[in-house]
Design a protein around this motif. Sequence first.
Motif, PDB file in Angstrom:
ATOM      1  N   ASP D  20      66.120  10.751  31.784  1.00  0.00           N
ATOM      2  CA  ASP D  20      65.263  11.790  32.343  1.00  0.00           C
ATOM      3  C   ASP D  20      65.970  12.503  33.501  1.00  0.00           C
ATOM      4  OD1 ASP D  20      63.012  13.313  32.574  1.00  0.00           O
ATOM      5  OD2 ASP D  20      61.796  11.791  33.567  1.00  0.00           O
ATOM      6  N   PRO D  22      65.138  16.193  36.223  1.00  0.00           N
ATOM      7  CA  PRO D  22      64.254  17.321  36.502  1.00  0.00           C
ATOM      8  C   PRO D  22      64.675  18.548  35.707  1.00  0.00           C
ATOM      9  CG  PRO D  22      64.866  16.222  38.542  1.00  0.00           C
ATOM     10  CD  PRO D  22      65.697  15.601  37.453  1.00  0.00           C
ATOM     11  N   GLY D  23      63.714  19.244  35.159  1.00  0.00           N
ATOM     12  CA  GLY D  23      64.009  20.508  34.503  1.00  0.00           C
ATOM     13  C   GLY D  23      64.334  20.409  33.036  1.00  0.00           C
ATOM     14  N   ILE D  25      62.490  19.546  30.479  1.00  0.00           N
ATOM     15  CA  ILE D  25      61.464  20.172  29.629  1.00  0.00           C
ATOM     16  C   ILE D  25      61.572  21.686  29.707  1.00  0.00           C
ATOM     17  CG2 ILE D  25      58.995  20.489  29.253  1.00  0.00           C
ATOM     18  CD1 ILE D  25      58.506  17.711  30.279  1.00  0.00           C
ATOM     19  N   ALA D  26      61.698  22.203  30.907  1.00  0.00           N
ATOM     20  CA  ALA D  26      61.791  23.663  31.076  1.00  0.00           C
ATOM     21  C   ALA D  26      63.014  24.215  30.352  1.00  0.00           C
ATOM     22  CB  ALA D  26      61.835  24.012  32.563  1.00  0.00           C
ATOM     23  N   LEU D  42      53.851  20.210  21.604  1.00  0.00           N
ATOM     24  CA  LEU D  42      54.877  19.603  22.442  1.00  0.00           C
ATOM     25  C   LEU D  42      54.356  18.273  22.951  1.00  0.00           C
ATOM     26  CD1 LEU D  42      56.941  21.342  25.231  1.00  0.00           C
ATOM     27  CD2 LEU D  42      55.928  19.096  25.585  1.00  0.00           C
ATOM     28  N   GLN D  44      55.746  14.722  25.160  1.00  0.00           N
ATOM     29  CA  GLN D  44      56.869  14.131  25.875  1.00  0.00           C
ATOM     30  C   GLN D  44      56.418  12.812  26.451  1.00  0.00           C
ATOM     31  OE1 GLN D  44      55.191  13.961  29.382  1.00  0.00           O
ATOM     32  NE2 GLN D  44      57.411  13.975  29.722  1.00  0.00           N
ATOM     33  N   TYR D  45      57.377  11.944  26.731  1.00  0.00           N
ATOM     34  CA  TYR D  45      57.071  10.650  27.316  1.00  0.00           C
ATOM     35  C   TYR D  45      58.278  10.202  28.122  1.00  0.00           C
ATOM     36  CZ  TYR D  45      56.719   5.573  27.668  1.00  0.00           C
ATOM     37  OH  TYR D  45      56.706   4.287  28.140  1.00  0.00           O
ATOM     38  N   PRO D  49      59.129   7.469  35.429  1.00  0.00           N
ATOM     39  CA  PRO D  49      59.359   8.811  35.990  1.00  0.00           C
ATOM     40  C   PRO D  49      60.552   8.870  36.939  1.00  0.00           C
ATOM     41  CG  PRO D  49      57.020   8.270  36.044  1.00  0.00           C
ATOM     42  CD  PRO D  49      57.744   7.013  35.637  1.00  0.00           C
ATOM     43  N   ILE D 288      57.834   4.962  19.852  1.00  0.00           N
ATOM     44  CA  ILE D 288      56.959   5.964  20.450  1.00  0.00           C
ATOM     45  C   ILE D 288      56.405   6.763  19.284  1.00  0.00           C
ATOM     46  CG2 ILE D 288      56.939   8.067  21.844  1.00  0.00           C
ATOM     47  CD1 ILE D 288      59.488   6.605  23.221  1.00  0.00           C
ATOM     48  N   PHE D 290      54.416   9.984  18.559  1.00  0.00           N
ATOM     49  CA  PHE D 290      53.867  11.198  19.168  1.00  0.00           C
ATOM     50  C   PHE D 290      52.743  11.757  18.310  1.00  0.00           C
ATOM     51  CE2 PHE D 290      58.071  11.781  21.464  1.00  0.00           C
ATOM     52  CZ  PHE D 290      57.528  11.541  22.720  1.00  0.00           C
TER      53      PHE D 290
END
Lengths: 290, 290, 290, 290
Positions: D20, D22-23, D25-26, D42, D44-45, D49, D288, D290
């Motif tokens: 993971d 930051p950013g 997903i964007a 969409l 997400q998991y 965090p 997972i 979804f």
Amino acid sequence: MTTALSQLQDHACLIVDGKDRPGIIADVTALVTRNGGNIVSLDQYTDDPSGGLFFQRVVFHRSEFSAARPDLESQLNDLLAPDGYRWSLTDQSVPKRMAILSSKSDHCLLDLLWRHRRSELPVTVPMVISNHPTSADDVRGFGVPFFHVPSAGADKSAAEDRIVKLLAGNVDFVVLARYMQILSGEFLNRVGVPVINIHHSFLPAFIGAGPYAKAKHRGVKLIGATAHYVTEDLDEGPIIEQDVVRVSHAETAADYARRGADVERQVLSRAVLWHAQDRVVLNGNQTIVF
Amino acid sequence: MTTALSQLQDHACLIVDGKDRPGIIADVTALVTRNGGNIVSLDQYTDDPSGGLFFQRVVFHRSEFSAARPDLESQLNDLLAPDGYRWSLTDQSVPKRMAILSSKSDHCLLDLLWRHRRSELPVTVPMVISNHPTSADDVRGFGVPFFHVPSAGADKSAAEDRIVKLLAGNVDFVVLARYMQILSGEFLNRVGVPVINIHHSFLPAFIGAGPYAKAKHRGVKLIGATAHYVTEDLDEGPIIEQDVVRVSHAETAADYARRGADVERQVLSRAVLWHAQDRVVLNGNQTIVF
Amino acid sequence: MTTALSQLQDHACLIVDGKDRPGIIADVTALVTRNGGNIVSLDQYTDDPSGGLFFQRVVFHRSEFSAARPDLESQLNDLLAPDGYRWSLTDQSVPKRMAILSSKSDHCLLDLLWRHRRSELPVTVPMVISNHPTSADDVRGFGVPFFHVPSAGADKSAAEDRIVKLLAGNVDFVVLARYMQILSGEFLNRVGVPVINIHHSFLPAFIGAGPYAKAKHRGVKLIGATAHYVTEDLDEGPIIEQDVVRVSHAETAADYARRGADVERQVLSRAVLWHAQDRVVLNGNQTIVF
Amino acid sequence: MTTALSQLQDHACLIVDGKDRPGIIADVTALVTRNGGNIVSLDQYTDDPSGGLFFQRVVFHRSEFSAARPDLESQLNDLLAPDGYRWSLTDQSVPKRMAILSSKSDHCLLDLLWRHRRSELPVTVPMVISNHPTSADDVRGFGVPFFHVPSAGADKSAAEDRIVKLLAGNVDFVVLARYMQILSGEFLNRVGVPVINIHHSFLPAFIGAGPYAKAKHRGVKLIGATAHYVTEDLDEGPIIEQDVVRVSHAETAADYARRGADVERQVLSRAVLWHAQDRVVLNGNQTIVF
């Protein structure tokens, strides 16, 4: 089916089990009828119609049951003893005395006390014993005596001894409401009444400690809880009731514990109700729940 | 519990219902025992222990049941007729004859035929009748006769007449396996055997047509299905079985229909099994499922 | 998924809904990222990919969120207002203030208070209001203020006025935990915050009073409970959550009520949790539960 | 959610997983939008965090997707490869090719074929392979080729070799629909595509053969089924889906098998659907969905 104890005046429950033979149901029901009993419900089960084991539960109403009881018992003995049947006769208007053992988690404990207060469970609660003092005020708020018996250290024998002395003669069964101490075989022998435990997994999956963490690690899609009678073999006693709830990958082991708590209290309360109503009969290591 | 028909040789099912009186269970079970019957299972229910209605189902084994049957029936009549009890005695080794009516949707139809083939249902299937020809090959592939009876137009009387003539004398009950035609009261009278329907909602919610669209519109979180006996009052007959499945906002009404199909076939197959095993007894507009 | 409030420091929840357009997800997530937010979870739903409505929930972590908030809101307004999107931004570390209205039945009330105490619900409970004094001691035992507002007689306006005055400005939402009074449209308008009710049936089945008696009379095989937002149309508001439990013919309407209580408290607590976590978004009279 | 393949024209599914940041997903959603894609769903998991693993599934519509695909893939590689993300891009309008391996039991096999015929599963079925010839007619009746590959004797290598040669290059995944042979690690390596199995217990309870008999012996109150990816460790592969059904003491192990069959086919069909829709992502030995 739950029923207020006041409605159970002069109701008796007869449990019979042994080797099946033709006519046993007719003989038992005729005996009840001949003695003025009116059968309210009857359940029976044979694990093999050709010579297997036979189990029967009869609830009947008999005016002035207490007075009639000795004679009924004598006749039942005459009918059933020669063929080796086991039987028990209980007065449904007399609540069983239930002790609760708990630790820090209060969800099962409070649920049982609250159900008792709203008359869902045909029991009295003479005491709650805990190895932590945290629930004392809550328990006493329900009008129930609370005893704190610490259980630190490797040697549990002193704590077990204190608990046995509190229970002896005062209770008809014991419920481990997330009591996080393993009880010795000696303790079970000395207590001498049935002990019901709630295990926080769908047994036999995830035997032992930390079942929610194990469930998360294995990636199961459902978690569960199991109420069972306690035997010397940990997590191996006869299962009374089980249930499950769906979980997702997005939940943590801590979430599982919180969600599982709802299943635990539900499963335990059903098991306690059925036990208190004499609905649970042992068939080896299995239970018959009438 | 399902059991192969071959294992049910010489097994009989006795259903008794009427006004409760002390001793009725003992009298019936004694009669069975006296006649050489060995009780395999017994269920009873009283809707009010003080003078309510009494319902009993007894399955027993009696060697050479066919030969003993007339005498048993005579004795049952002597015991039960004076008090106005209704009773029926069926031979469990004789499968009921089940006709299936279907339309275009095949999920309930094929599930019943497949369960029949793998011996889950104690029935024979003398015919499938449909107002669409689409399933003909599938049905005949299971070795079952298929009749196409179109039902176009407002006047259904000709179609109903053809169906009655096919069914008359040939079947013991009829299953509407998502048959999308409303049957007239006259049809039900002429057919004269029980008719079981599967409705694609959790009745009494979403009565009438298009229940999945209605469920989507109302925003419910569970959808369901209901198997019930058909009466002249549409969607109001006695309910035999129901079940539900969880849905989410992300699913469309078409998704609901697909997911509901799984519940429908499950619910209908259970209702059919229980009816075929003489487990379902009517108490007014309610059912007792033993 | 429940999470302790302390872990939610500097977490924000952004809800956006409006007409779907290409790039909306990218635009929103880019804005969050550009402002130093790290997306923890993202859910979106479009009721029709070609020009339908769009709903999005984004939870993100942003150090010193409180300081950054005004600037973020200004940018969100610039991005979303021109296209007519509605949006809200909440600080996940600030618990919602929940008032509970109850009557004599305490199962939903005590369950919410107990879950709050064990940190399952991200709320504070500034008050419980009841038209009966029976639960006062229990409520205060949880450290929560209790107000008794009797509601006898046909004219409820004085009682409603007192309740409004207690609630005004002090709560973010209201839960009717088996509060057995019908609230007027005027009350709902004056209160001005969401009101969640628990109805003791699987809506839309058995609308109105006495649903368990109605369920028994209709002979259903499952009973249920429904948590929904309250609107002026009784029992017609948007459904948040539902669940069911199996019942049998042998149970009475009183049994249904007791067994239903378990479903009610479960369903209500889930609805309250989801509302408190900003997971429930309205789409007309339906809810989207992310 | 199931959708007809015709509606999935020009729909693509992008799965991304890795560490993971930051950013992410964007960045991904902006890339999709910039290339003319309209995001339909969409998910997400993040398993933690703060620096955990990140999983994302995006379904988007892009006119003339096939033409745009190479350029999209090149851009995705530029964006994701430097940070070590794994990704896959699939055309949702292209059904996966599913082979089914079965033995004598036909409930899972027929259920998959029937669901495929009614367009519930976005797959083609190029072949069914069985070590028993019993289902040949049924399979071919669905228009699907059937190959009989006997598997008697201790040495399974010849049978496995024949199966590998039938599958090689012709299928995208394999379903063991109650295929009662243990497959070797070598077989799994040679096949090279995902293999999904249905186990007839609630794993990890009752690992190995005869789970229903084991369940009866242990006296559990629920039985279940588990769909999982097959690995070399028998019954230890990642779990895709599980479900349970309640059983009673009155049922035999044979009854459990019949009732469990309903759960098995339900659980397996859900797992197959989700796999075919690219909803299942591996996170170590967990899935997972979804």
